[in-house]
Enzyme design. Structure first.
Site, PDB file in Angstrom:
ATOM      1  N   GLY A 118     -24.676 103.216  -3.098  1.00  0.00           N
ATOM      2  CA  GLY A 118     -25.341 102.366  -2.119  1.00  0.00           C
ATOM      3  C   GLY A 118     -25.473 100.933  -2.582  1.00  0.00           C
ATOM      4  O   GLY A 118     -25.613 100.679  -3.773  1.00  0.00           O
ATOM      5  N   PRO A 119     -25.344  99.968  -1.657  1.00  0.00           N
ATOM      6  CA  PRO A 119     -25.167 100.116  -0.206  1.00  0.00           C
ATOM      7  C   PRO A 119     -23.717 100.251   0.247  1.00  0.00           C
ATOM      8  O   PRO A 119     -23.450 100.327   1.435  1.00  0.00           O
ATOM      9  CB  PRO A 119     -25.759  98.820   0.342  1.00  0.00           C
ATOM     10  CG  PRO A 119     -25.447  97.810  -0.723  1.00  0.00           C
ATOM     11  CD  PRO A 119     -25.580  98.555  -2.034  1.00  0.00           C
ATOM     12  N   GLY A 152     -20.751  98.326  -1.008  1.00  0.00           N
ATOM     13  CA  GLY A 152     -19.778  97.248  -1.191  1.00  0.00           C
ATOM     14  C   GLY A 152     -18.694  97.590  -2.196  1.00  0.00           C
ATOM     15  O   GLY A 152     -17.493  97.472  -1.902  1.00  0.00           O
ATOM     16  N   ASP A 164     -28.928 113.144  -6.634  1.00  0.00           N
ATOM     17  CA  ASP A 164     -29.198 112.444  -7.882  1.00  0.00           C
ATOM     18  C   ASP A 164     -27.923 112.412  -8.722  1.00  0.00           C
ATOM     19  O   ASP A 164     -27.315 113.462  -8.986  1.00  0.00           O
ATOM     20  CB  ASP A 164     -30.318 113.172  -8.632  1.00  0.00           C
ATOM     21  CG  ASP A 164     -30.874 112.371  -9.790  1.00  0.00           C
ATOM     22  OD1 ASP A 164     -30.084 111.701 -10.495  1.00  0.00           O
ATOM     23  OD2 ASP A 164     -32.098 112.411  -9.998  1.00  0.00           O
ATOM     24  N   CYS A 180     -26.146  94.758 -12.562  1.00  0.00           N
ATOM     25  CA  CYS A 180     -26.330  93.389 -12.072  1.00  0.00           C
ATOM     26  C   CYS A 180     -27.526  92.799 -12.812  1.00  0.00           C
ATOM     27  O   CYS A 180     -28.499  92.365 -12.208  1.00  0.00           O
ATOM     28  CB  CYS A 180     -26.546  93.384 -10.568  1.00  0.00           C
ATOM     29  SG  CYS A 180     -26.547  91.706  -9.886  1.00  0.00           S
TER      30      CYS A 180
END
Length: 502
Positions: A312-313, A315, A363, A434
């Site tokens: 997710g999300p 990209g 998970d 990130c």
């Protein structure tokens, strides 16, 4: 005469102003932990703002969130009060006013009068005199003069935190990450880059995007398109976007670093034909390089099985799916949260057929159990503090706390262990965050090799990224790569590649 008949009692709803939209989003972020990049487009469309007003509301919202710490320091000096003694709705009104005065160069009279009117509109009539007085004091000094005042007596990280509007613990973490590359002198440039809204970056999905798509992406005329123009600011409901139209462009934004990246798009991306068709997507080039470092680290063999553990999300999953379809591989995209799994399905709907991509929910730590299938390539884009995307999600700097890091690091380690178990012999694992925080990057890599060095080898990640990139990504030699916004205009993505040897 009844109140409804009184000529001054016009009960028709007033048009929602750009300033009111910005205020409502700020309140939702502060009170409800809302995400500005998800909420703002909805509020803009609901208000029916023109493209110009949408851009104003976007800059006002993101600017106030980025500079919140610095503006609070200025309000504290100008008001003679501790900001935690100022009512929160009044403080949000003044943050917007200060950004207009110091961050947007709105004429003093317009900024002050409109902000005082906003205070009345949102029910803070009691404080209009206070708001007026404080903003006039703010307007009486230049930005440089305020900088001298609010940083007086401060030094080191405390000074930088106030000047560049970052929590001190974040400044310290970024300093450590740069020091690991022997780049301490870049800290101020990095903090400044975090406060510059990034321009829209697109990905041309391999096997789908055409030469014409790429050519028109930077030439499409985008006239006034009403509230939809906010998408030009990257404020679509996509966690991998978030920019402001008309924002200054850093020198690092000179050209794409991803071989499938596009820079230079202006206006509303949704009006670009390739974007409307789903062949081009809004995606930071750092995310593109992270995904491509896995798919292009070695030639793809037909029949390979790939796994995106935390998709997710969607990209990176879309780029992986496009690469899988071209190479004859298949992809399993896993997501824990059902709502985010829905976003993944939406992102993949036009990219590849069901025989290429499967979306599952659960998970990620469940993978690799005895008897489970093994995967030839695994992307672990792990949950993290998000300190590498502060340009696009500015509220993250105020929302995250240092005590969040150990819990996230423990989760990352557990996900890495599962990825190793699920990796087929000879398979490749890409660990991505990130965030440049060392506890989430190099610290995780060192700990992983201490636990699994008998079955894993580190790859030359820097060499792979260089071979993939469209231009010099300015990464150091080594088994890990840290990208930086002040160097190449991408998010501060971290990438480490591993191969299972046994």
């Amino acid at each position: 005469m009844s109140p409804s008949q009184h000529p001054r009692a016009d009960r028709r709803p007033r048009p929602t102003s750009a300033r009111r939209v910005a205020f409502d989003v700020l309140r939702a972020v502060q009170v409800d932990d809302a995400y500005a990049n998800l909420l703002l487009p909805t509020r803009i469309r609901r208000a029916g703002l023109s493209a110009r007003d949408a851009a104003f509301a976007t800059e006002l919202t993101y600017g106030a969130l980025r500079m919140l710490g610095r503006y609070d320091a200025i309000v504290g000096v100008a008001s003679g009060r501790r900001v935690d003694n100022i009512e929160s709705d009044v403080l949000d009104v003044m943050r917007l006013g200060v950004h207009q005065l110091l961050g947007m160069r709105t004429p003093t009279h317009a900024a002050v009068s409109a902000t005082v009117e906003l205070a009345r509109e949102v029910g803070a009539r009691r404080a209009t005199g206070f708001v007026n007085a404080v903003l006039r004091k703010v307007a009486a000094r230049t930005d440089d003069e305020w900088d001298a005042l609010v940083t007086e007596g401060r030094s080191g990280d405390a000074l930088l935190a106030t000047r560049w509007s970052h929590p001190s613990w974040v400044v310290s973490a970024l300093r450590d990450a740069l020091a690991a590359e022997r780049s301490r002198d870049e800290l101020a440039a990095l903090l400044a880059a975090d406060n510059v809204a990034p321009r829209v970056q697109l990905v041309a999905l391999p096997g789908l995007a055409t030469d014409e798509d790429v050519a028109t992406a930077t030439t499409t005329d985008a006239p006034d398109s009403g509230g939809a123009a906010v998408d030009a600011a990257g404020t679509t409901a996509d966690e991998e976007t978030g920019t402001v139209p008309g924002a200054p462009v850093a020198e690092a934004d000179a050209g794409p670093v991803s071989p499938v990246g596009i820079r230079g798009t202006t206006g509303d991306p949704a009006r670009v034909p390739g974007v409307a068709a789903g062949r081009l997507r809004v995606q930071d080039e750092g995310s593109q390089l992270a995904a491509l470092s896995l798919t292009r680290s070695a030639p793809v063999r037909a029949g390979e099985r790939w796994l995106d553990m935390c998709a997710g999300p969607g990209g990176k999953a879309a780029l992986l799916a496009a690469e899988a379809a071209v190479g004859g591989a298949t992809l399993v995209a896993n997501e824990l949260v059902p709502a985010r799994a829905g976003l993944v399905r939406k992102a993949l709907a036009t990219v590849a057929d069901e025989d290429v991509v499967t979306v599952v929910e659960g998970d990620g730590r469940r993978f690799g159990r005895p008897g489970d299938e093994r995967f030839d390539r695994i992307l672990l884009d792990a949950p993290c503090t998000g300190l590498g995307a502060l340009r696009r999600r500015p509220e993250a700097r105020w929302r995250k706390q240092p005590e969040d890091v150990p819990e996230l690091a423990a989760l990352q380690a557990e996900l890495l262990d599962a990825a190793v178990r699920a990796l087929a012999p000879g398979g490749t694992l890409a660990y991505v965050t990130c965030s440049p925080h060392l506890a989430e990057t190099r610290g995780q890599v060192d700990a992983l090799m201490a636990r699994h060095g008998d079955v894993l080898e580190q790859l030359d990640t820097a060499g792979v990224v260089r071979s993939v990139a469209g231009r010099d990504p300015r990464v150091a030699d080594g088994a890990t790569v840290q990208l930086w916004p002040h160097r190449i205009g991408t998010d501060a993505m971290f990438v480490a590649l591993f191969r299972r040897t046994a």
